[in-house]
Design an enzyme around this catalytic site. Structure first.
Site, PDB file in Angstrom:
ATOM      1  N   HIS A  82     -73.617 -15.963  71.991  1.00 38.54           N
ATOM      2  CA  HIS A  82     -72.253 -15.434  71.956  1.00 38.54           C
ATOM      3  C   HIS A  82     -72.294 -13.918  71.841  1.00 38.54           C
ATOM      4  O   HIS A  82     -73.028 -13.372  71.027  1.00 38.54           O
ATOM      5  CB  HIS A  82     -71.482 -16.007  70.759  1.00 38.54           C
ATOM      6  CG  HIS A  82     -70.111 -15.412  70.621  1.00 38.54           C
ATOM      7  ND1 HIS A  82     -69.036 -15.885  71.326  1.00 38.54           N
ATOM      8  CD2 HIS A  82     -69.661 -14.364  69.899  1.00 38.54           C
ATOM      9  CE1 HIS A  82     -67.973 -15.151  71.031  1.00 38.54           C
ATOM     10  NE2 HIS A  82     -68.330 -14.217  70.167  1.00 38.54           N
ATOM     11  N   ASP A 161     -58.195 -22.141  65.078  1.00 45.28           N
ATOM     12  CA  ASP A 161     -58.578 -20.739  65.268  1.00 45.28           C
ATOM     13  C   ASP A 161     -57.684 -20.075  66.309  1.00 45.28           C
ATOM     14  O   ASP A 161     -57.276 -18.926  66.150  1.00 45.28           O
ATOM     15  CB  ASP A 161     -60.049 -20.628  65.688  1.00 45.28           C
ATOM     16  CG  ASP A 161     -60.362 -19.205  66.125  1.00 45.28           C
ATOM     17  OD1 ASP A 161     -60.332 -18.312  65.251  1.00 45.28           O
ATOM     18  OD2 ASP A 161     -60.576 -18.966  67.330  1.00 45.28           O
ATOM     19  N   ARG A 168     -52.965 -13.541  63.510  1.00 44.77           N
ATOM     20  CA  ARG A 168     -53.606 -12.342  62.928  1.00 44.77           C
ATOM     21  C   ARG A 168     -53.404 -11.137  63.832  1.00 44.77           C
ATOM     22  O   ARG A 168     -53.218 -10.006  63.365  1.00 44.77           O
ATOM     23  CB  ARG A 168     -55.107 -12.606  62.717  1.00 44.77           C
ATOM     24  CG  ARG A 168     -55.399 -13.542  61.555  1.00 44.77           C
ATOM     25  CD  ARG A 168     -56.829 -14.056  61.597  1.00 44.77           C
ATOM     26  NE  ARG A 168     -57.803 -12.997  61.736  1.00 44.77           N
ATOM     27  CZ  ARG A 168     -58.914 -13.082  62.478  1.00 44.77           C
ATOM     28  NH1 ARG A 168     -59.206 -14.181  63.136  1.00 44.77           N
ATOM     29  NH2 ARG A 168     -59.741 -12.065  62.542  1.00 44.77           N
ATOM     30  N   SER A 183     -63.798 -17.080  62.585  1.00 44.92           N
ATOM     31  CA  SER A 183     -63.135 -17.338  63.862  1.00 44.92           C
ATOM     32  C   SER A 183     -64.187 -17.554  64.962  1.00 44.92           C
ATOM     33  O   SER A 183     -64.151 -18.548  65.697  1.00 44.92           O
ATOM     34  CB  SER A 183     -62.231 -16.144  64.189  1.00 44.92           C
ATOM     35  OG  SER A 183     -61.823 -16.159  65.520  1.00 44.92           O
ATOM     36  N   LYS A 187     -65.713 -21.632  66.684  1.00 47.43           N
ATOM     37  CA  LYS A 187     -65.765 -22.024  68.101  1.00 47.43           C
ATOM     38  C   LYS A 187     -67.200 -22.370  68.500  1.00 47.43           C
ATOM     39  O   LYS A 187     -67.445 -23.308  69.246  1.00 47.43           O
ATOM     40  CB  LYS A 187     -65.233 -20.880  68.981  1.00 47.43           C
ATOM     41  CG  LYS A 187     -63.722 -20.712  68.828  1.00 47.43           C
ATOM     42  CD  LYS A 187     -63.192 -19.513  69.569  1.00 47.43           C
ATOM     43  CE  LYS A 187     -63.405 -18.231  68.821  1.00 47.43           C
ATOM     44  NZ  LYS A 187     -62.365 -17.252  68.822  1.00 47.43           N
TER      45      LYS A 187
HETATM   46  N1  URA Z   1     -63.157 -12.555  68.279  1.00 45.78           N
HETATM   47  C1  URA Z   1     -62.784 -13.769  67.824  1.00 45.78           C
HETATM   48  O1  URA Z   1     -63.038 -14.800  68.458  1.00 45.78           O
HETATM   49  N2  URA Z   1     -62.143 -13.814  66.643  1.00 45.78           N
HETATM   50  C2  URA Z   1     -61.840 -12.731  65.904  1.00 45.78           C
HETATM   51  O2  URA Z   1     -61.267 -12.855  64.849  1.00 45.78           O
HETATM   52  C3  URA Z   1     -62.215 -11.474  66.417  1.00 45.78           C
HETATM   53  C4  URA Z   1     -62.886 -11.416  67.615  1.00 45.78           C
END
Ligand code: URA
Length: 434
Positions: A82, A161, A168, A183, A187
């Protein structure tokens, strides 16, 4: 349990139990807890922070809020990667075939993304016919057959999320380390891989501008991954100027192909080797960096990584011919240089401004609904530390509209600073956290 009490406990600096965290995530996902209460809690978290135990509980609750991808039919260690994102970040395009050519399955979910260029999926769609709309079964079959598959993120992966991140975003509560780490990791955990390698960027083109913040985020995510029982490591690298030379969808695909032919930019190759080494080590294929690095270099020099890319593109409906003949990829009508007004050393290229140039040319999306021009973007001719003569090209613009090219040219010139003395060299890879 009442949401009011949970907000008050956090506001007063208390530590939430995993039951309390589960309660608010479940209630919010089901639409039973309103946005205004969750906004208040997020603001309390922003000021009071979260402990390691709270962060893990939040991550697990979000990872379990929807489907988890079941990759148990792939009978080898699956490694995911990632990136926290940046300008010219085409890493997956070259790295996935390199790692797969070494015999390690890569099962990856990617996004389209807003911003200066598209996400990995948009870039891959530069191959005529390519599709990431795979069913889970096709995804698994492709990984088992050729060792690599990339699909679009399903709507039901970590839906909590998705909702929370959107909230957010509009309540000034994105930039809290625990919230960002949970977050991202929710995933990744839901996407089912056994090991996760994190590509964390730092600098003016990155989410984390300061190296200390990038390090703190990387450490937090590695801790979460390990606590969740997955092998997790992070590589922190420079994003103070674009990665490689190409910025723009098809242009980045071409650069990834060149890299697999052994003609890639030094920084991009270094990143692919560093991340790839961590992936091979995590999968038990190599014992150390030097062994892993040799394996990765070998699949470039014997052509097997390039052939793996061709197999992968073909398996997902794209033209394998374009891998061997990248001139078949989308091309812009206008290609023109941005010329240096003075001679000197490139001191700094404001990285996110280069991203905006690509966006101005039509290479990125401003809203989820915007279309994207796969052919446009920029190819840098000079990077920080290089010497440029007056009238020499700093970059080549690839455009389909003269007006957009002019706007991008002005912006690029303003983003580039040229001085008499070469700037101090800093290492490209800042740290590896295991
Ligand atoms: N990328 C994400 O997936 N989540 C966040 O909170 C910030 C960047």
């Amino acid at each position: 349990m009442r949401m009011y009490d949970i907000i008050m406990k956090k506001r007063n600096g208390g530590e939430l139990s995993s039951e309390e965290i589960q309660f608010f995530i479940d209630g919010y996902t089901r639409g039973e807890i309103p946005d205004y209460q969750v906004s208040a809690l997020m603001m309390a978290v922003y000021f009071q922070k979260m402990t390691e135990a709270e962060t893990l509980a939040l991550t697990m609750a979000m990872a379990d809020s929807g489907d988890r991808l079941d990759l148990s039919q792939i009978h080898r260690i699956k490694v995911d990667k990632h990136s926290t994102g940046g300008v010219g970040d085409k890493t997956s395009l070259a790295l996935a075939p390199m790692v797969a050519a070494c015999g390690i399955p890569v099962a990856k979910m990617s996004g389209r993304g807003l911003g200066h260029t598209g996400g990995t999926i948009d870039k891959l769609e530069s191959f005529p016919g390519f599709s990431t709309a795979l069913t889970t079964q096709q995804f698994i079959e492709n990984v088992n057959r050729i060792g690599i598959a990339i699909m679009g993120q399903t709507a039901d992966l970590a839906p909590a999320d998705k909702k929370l991140y959107a909230l957010r975003d509009v309540t000034a509560t994105v930039d809290n380390m625990s919230l960002i780490a949970s977050s991202i990791m929710s995933k990744k955990l839901a996407a089912g891989a056994d090991a996760i390698v994190l590509d964390v960027k730092t600098g003016s083109g990155a989410f984390m501008k300061k190296e200390s913040d990038a390090r703190a985020l990387a450490e937090e995510m590695v801790k979460i991954g390990k606590n969740a029982g997955r092998k997790t490591m992070a590589v922190i690298s420079d994003m103070d100027q674009p990665l490689g030379y190409a910025v723009g969808n098809a242009l980045e695909v071409k650069e990834a192909i060149e890299t697999l032919k052994g003609r890639g930019p030094a920084d991009f190759l270094e990143l692919c080797l560093s991340l790839g080494s961590q992936m091979l080590i995590a999968a038990g294929k190599a014992g150390n960096d030097s062994q892993a690095g040799k394996m990765l270099e070998a699949v470039i020099s014997d052509g097997s990584a390039l052939e793996k890319m061709a197999e992968f593109v073909e398996a997902q409906g794209g033209s394998r011919e374009a891998v061997y003949h990248p001139e078949l990829l989308p091309k812009a009508h206008i290609v023109r240089p941005v010329l240096a007004a003075v001679s000197g050393y490139i001191d700094h290229i404001v990285c996110d401004e280069v991203g905006i140039c690509s966006l101005l040319l039509g290479g990125g999306r401003e809203t989820k609904e915007s279309g994207i021009d796969l052919s446009v973007g920029l190819v840098l001719c000079k990077k920080a530390g290089d010497y440029v003569r007056e009238g020499e090209a700093l970059a080549m613009l690839h455009a389909n509209d003269e007006g957009k090219a002019e706007a991008a040219e002005k912006r690029y010139l303003a983003a580039c600073s040229i001085t008499d003395m070469p700037p101090e060299k800093t290492p490209f890879i800042k740290a590896v956290i295991v």
